[in-house]
Structure formats: C-alpha cells, structure tokens
Enzyme design. Structure first.
Site, PDB file in Angstrom:
ATOM      1  N   LYS A 169      -3.632  -1.884  15.541  1.00  0.00           N
ATOM      2  CA  LYS A 169      -3.136  -1.182  16.970  1.00  0.00           C
ATOM      3  C   LYS A 169      -4.578  -0.729  17.968  1.00  0.00           C
ATOM      4  CE  LYS A 169       0.227   2.046  14.880  1.00  0.00           C
ATOM      5  NZ  LYS A 169      -0.275   1.614  13.370  1.00  0.00           N
ATOM      6  N   GLU A 190       1.170  -1.192   0.072  1.00  0.00           N
ATOM      7  CA  GLU A 190      -0.067   0.046   0.043  1.00  0.00           C
ATOM      8  C   GLU A 190       0.727   1.331   0.119  1.00  0.00           C
ATOM      9  OE1 GLU A 190      -1.092   1.734   3.204  1.00  0.00           O
ATOM     10  OE2 GLU A 190      -1.376  -0.035   5.204  1.00  0.00           O
TER      11      GLU A 190
HETATM   12  N1  PSU Z   1      -2.995   2.099  10.555  1.00  0.00           N
HETATM   13  C1  PSU Z   1      -1.340   2.187  10.562  1.00  0.00           C
HETATM   14  N2  PSU Z   1      -0.942   2.594   9.097  1.00  0.00           N
HETATM   15  C2  PSU Z   1      -1.423   2.687   8.640  1.00  0.00           C
HETATM   16  C3  PSU Z   1      -2.539   2.782   8.822  1.00  0.00           C
HETATM   17  C4  PSU Z   1      -3.317   2.430   9.470  1.00  0.00           C
HETATM   18  O1  PSU Z   1      -0.707   1.206  11.566  1.00  0.00           O
HETATM   19  O2  PSU Z   1      -0.656   3.847   8.152  1.00  0.00           O
HETATM   20  C5  PSU Z   1      -3.867   3.508   7.122  1.00  0.00           C
HETATM   21  C6  PSU Z   1      -4.134   2.338   6.742  1.00  0.00           C
HETATM   22  O3  PSU Z   1      -3.570   2.785   5.018  1.00  0.00           O
HETATM   23  C7  PSU Z   1      -5.293   2.200   6.486  1.00  0.00           C
HETATM   24  C8  PSU Z   1      -5.703   3.479   6.658  1.00  0.00           C
HETATM   25  O4  PSU Z   1      -5.499   0.717   5.405  1.00  0.00           O
HETATM   26  O5  PSU Z   1      -4.512   3.751   7.354  1.00  0.00           O
HETATM   27  C9  PSU Z   1      -7.070   2.956   7.892  1.00  0.00           C
HETATM   28  O6  PSU Z   1      -7.468   4.437   8.000  1.00  0.00           O
HETATM   29  P1  PSU Z   1      -8.402   4.761   8.445  1.00  0.00           P
HETATM   30  O7  PSU Z   1      -8.734   4.107   9.757  1.00  0.00           O
HETATM   31  O8  PSU Z   1      -9.158   5.668   7.522  1.00  0.00           O
HETATM   32  O9  PSU Z   1      -9.452   3.802   7.944  1.00  0.00           O
END
Ligand code: PSU
Ligand code: MN
Length: 306
Positions: free
Chosen positions: A160, A26
């Site tokens: 996390k 990603e």
């Molecule tokens: N959690 C992490 N590192 C990240 C992300 C999430 O520990 O880089 C990023 C990933 O790209 C994930 C996105 O798909 O955040 C999710 O965002 P949201 O919680 O807004 O859906």
C-alpha cells in the site's frame, strides 16, 4: 535443533504427508487487519478459493500458546471476535507461547511457521514495508527482514502507498529478495495495478513461478520470494481517490508508533473510504489465494516428478 510442536489440522497433515499442494494463510489480517464480521467471511472465503483451486489451506495462528497450522471453523470464528489477541511478528512468538496467549500471525511470523511446517507458499493481501518518513521514525516492517532470512514464497498485491514504495523496493533489493510481478511489468500498489515502480522480474504462468521457486531453493539463496499479483482491473480503486484517502490517514497517524501504526492506518482508510478499501482488499486477497494455490499445485507436481 528440536522442532517446535506444531498443531497440524488433519487436512494439512494429510496433504504434507502426500506431498500435495498447500497454501499457508496469515491471521493478523483476521485479528488486526479487517473489522468483524468481514474478517471472518473473508477468512472462510479465502480458504474456499484455495480449495477450489486444488490446494489445502493452512491458516496459521497461535491459540492458547500453541502454534496451529490449519484451523477449524470454530477457531477462525473465535479469532475473528477475540479482543485480547496479540499481533505477533516472528519475534513475538516465543513469549506468547510461554504465557499461553493467542495471536494473529503477521507475514513474518506466518513465513517462519510455514517454513517449520514444510509449507513453501503463502498468500496474503499486502506485506509490511518501509513506512513514509522512515528516515525519521526508523519504521521498517519485520516482514522485510524475514523475507531476507526465510525461504517462503509470499504472494501479495504489492504494498500500500501508506508505505514508501521506492524505499521498500530498495530494502528488499538489499535483503536479496527477488520481486516477481505476475503478468505485469509494474510493481502494483495494492489498491491499484501500478505504483509507478517497475518490478524486477515478470513471470506469466503459475508453472513458471513454481520453477523459479525451485531454482531459487536449489541455488541456496536462503531468502523468500515476493510475488506481486496486481488487483483485478474490475476491483481496482481510482488512484486519485485512494491516494487522497491514504494521505489523510497518514496525516492522522502522527504520534502512533511501532506495531500500532499499520492497524491504525488500515482501520482509518476503511472508515475514510466508506468501506471501498475493504471491498478492494477482500477481492485482492481472494485473487492472491487463487494464484498461490495454482502455484502450489504446479510446485507439488514438479516436486513429485523430480
Ligand atoms: N498490510 C495490509 N494488511 C495487513 C497487514 C499489512 O495491507 O493486514 C498486516 C500483515 O499481517 C503484515 C503486518 O504482516 O500487517 C505488518 O505489520 P507492520 O507494518 O507493523 O510490520
Ligand atoms: Mn512498523
């Protein structure tokens, strides 16, 4: 349905044509997940780990309205420094393409594009999930609903504890997404090897994971698979230290909404932990890339012998 025009790198096109192992990666982790220059160094290092383990890396991003699968080093560098770049989940792709914008792709968007390209497995750090207090905020990542719709296998280090881990596991159960821990009975919590929750399943070899991917597909399951790969012991953070840091960051995030929440928390945890969270994050992404590459190699071998 007509397929979108995907810009495949020469390496990725050749590996796809030959049925060789490929690992999707990603790019939101580059654009919104880590500070410069650690983001660029990590992106390069992760691609190298994939190659060292016998697979072709395919970092996915939107550049000038085009979906790229496999980036040049110059494209990686531009993304790592870009300021006007969108954080795109799968729902954002169409509008970004039409206005010829650029975007880092989240887990949901990367899964979607990987499926369109014919890439079966994808490595990242952590997936999004159900946020703490979701009963008030309704904040549930689109990563989870995409996992319920798209048959890409995602290798992560768990989620996390900025998230509500039990609720995240409940949601994935409803979405019919199998959760398989690699070499462990526990569902890991990203910075630590244990979350206090058990994983649904445990598999101990890349070959077994590749066989599970094929069985899941043959069954017509139609959902992704979440592989939870615990952070290596030597890189894990102490739960007391990181839980306190996360609690402080979550307390500060009040008032922040929607797609801003996760990038805010990641940046704040990095600052509050004096960079320790970033070091652990980099180590676990590399560890996930290595496992994903081994699984991709086993998967390609099984497909060729079928
Ligand atoms: N959690 C992490 N590192 C990240 C992300 C999430 O520990 O880089 C990023 C990933 O790209 C994930 C996105 O798909 O955040 C999710 O965002 P949201 O919680 O807004 O859906
Ligand atoms: Mn959200």
């Amino acid at each position: 349905m007509t397929k979108p025009d995907l810009k495949l790198s020469a390496d990725v096109a050749a590996a796809l044509a030959a049925g060789d192992a490929i690992v999707a990666l990603e790019s939101t982790i580059i654009t919104h997940g880590m500070p410069y220059p650690a983001n660029l160094e990590t992106a390069r290092a992760v691609e190298q780990v994939v190659r060292d383990n016998g697979a072709t890396p395919a970092t996915i991003a939107v550049i000038g309205g085009a979906i790229h699968v496999g980036l040049t080093d110059a494209q990686l560098e531009a993304l790592a420094q870009a300021k006007d770049v969108v954080k795109a989940s799968s729902r954002d792709l169409a509008a970004v393409m039409v206005r010829k914008g650029s975007a880092g792709t989240t887990v949901s968007a990367t899964m979607r594009i990987a499926e369109l390209a014919g890439i079966r497995i994808f490595a990242t750090g952590g997936v999004g999930g159900v946020h703490r207090g979701a009963e008030q905020s309704f904040d549930i990542s689109a990563d989870l609903t995409e996992l319920g719709h798209t048959g890409t296998t995602v290798v992560c280090a768990g989620v996390k504890s900025i998230l509500d881990i039990p609720k995240t596991l409940e949601f994935l159960e409803t979405q019919r997404v199998p959760i398989i821990a690699y070499g462990s009975d526990d569902f890991p919590a990203f910075f630590t090897r244990q979350s206090g929750e058990k994983a649904d399943h445990r598999l101990d070899t890349p070959e077994d994971i590749a066989m599970a991917m094929i069985a899941h597909e043959v069954l017509g399951s139609g959902t992704g698979i979440l592989i939870a790969n615990p952070i290596p012991e030597a890189d894990a953070l102490s739960p007391d230290f990181i839980d306190g840091t996360i609690a402080d960051a979550v307390a500060e995030s009040r008032g922040i909404q929607r797609k801003e929440v996760t990038p805010f928390l990641l940046a704040r945890i990095n600052e509050l932990s004096g960079g320790k969270s970033l070091t652990a994050n980099i180590a676990l992404v590399k560890n996930n890339a290595a496992l994903a590459a081994k699984v991709a190699v086993a998967h390609a071998r099984l497909k060729k012998s079928a």
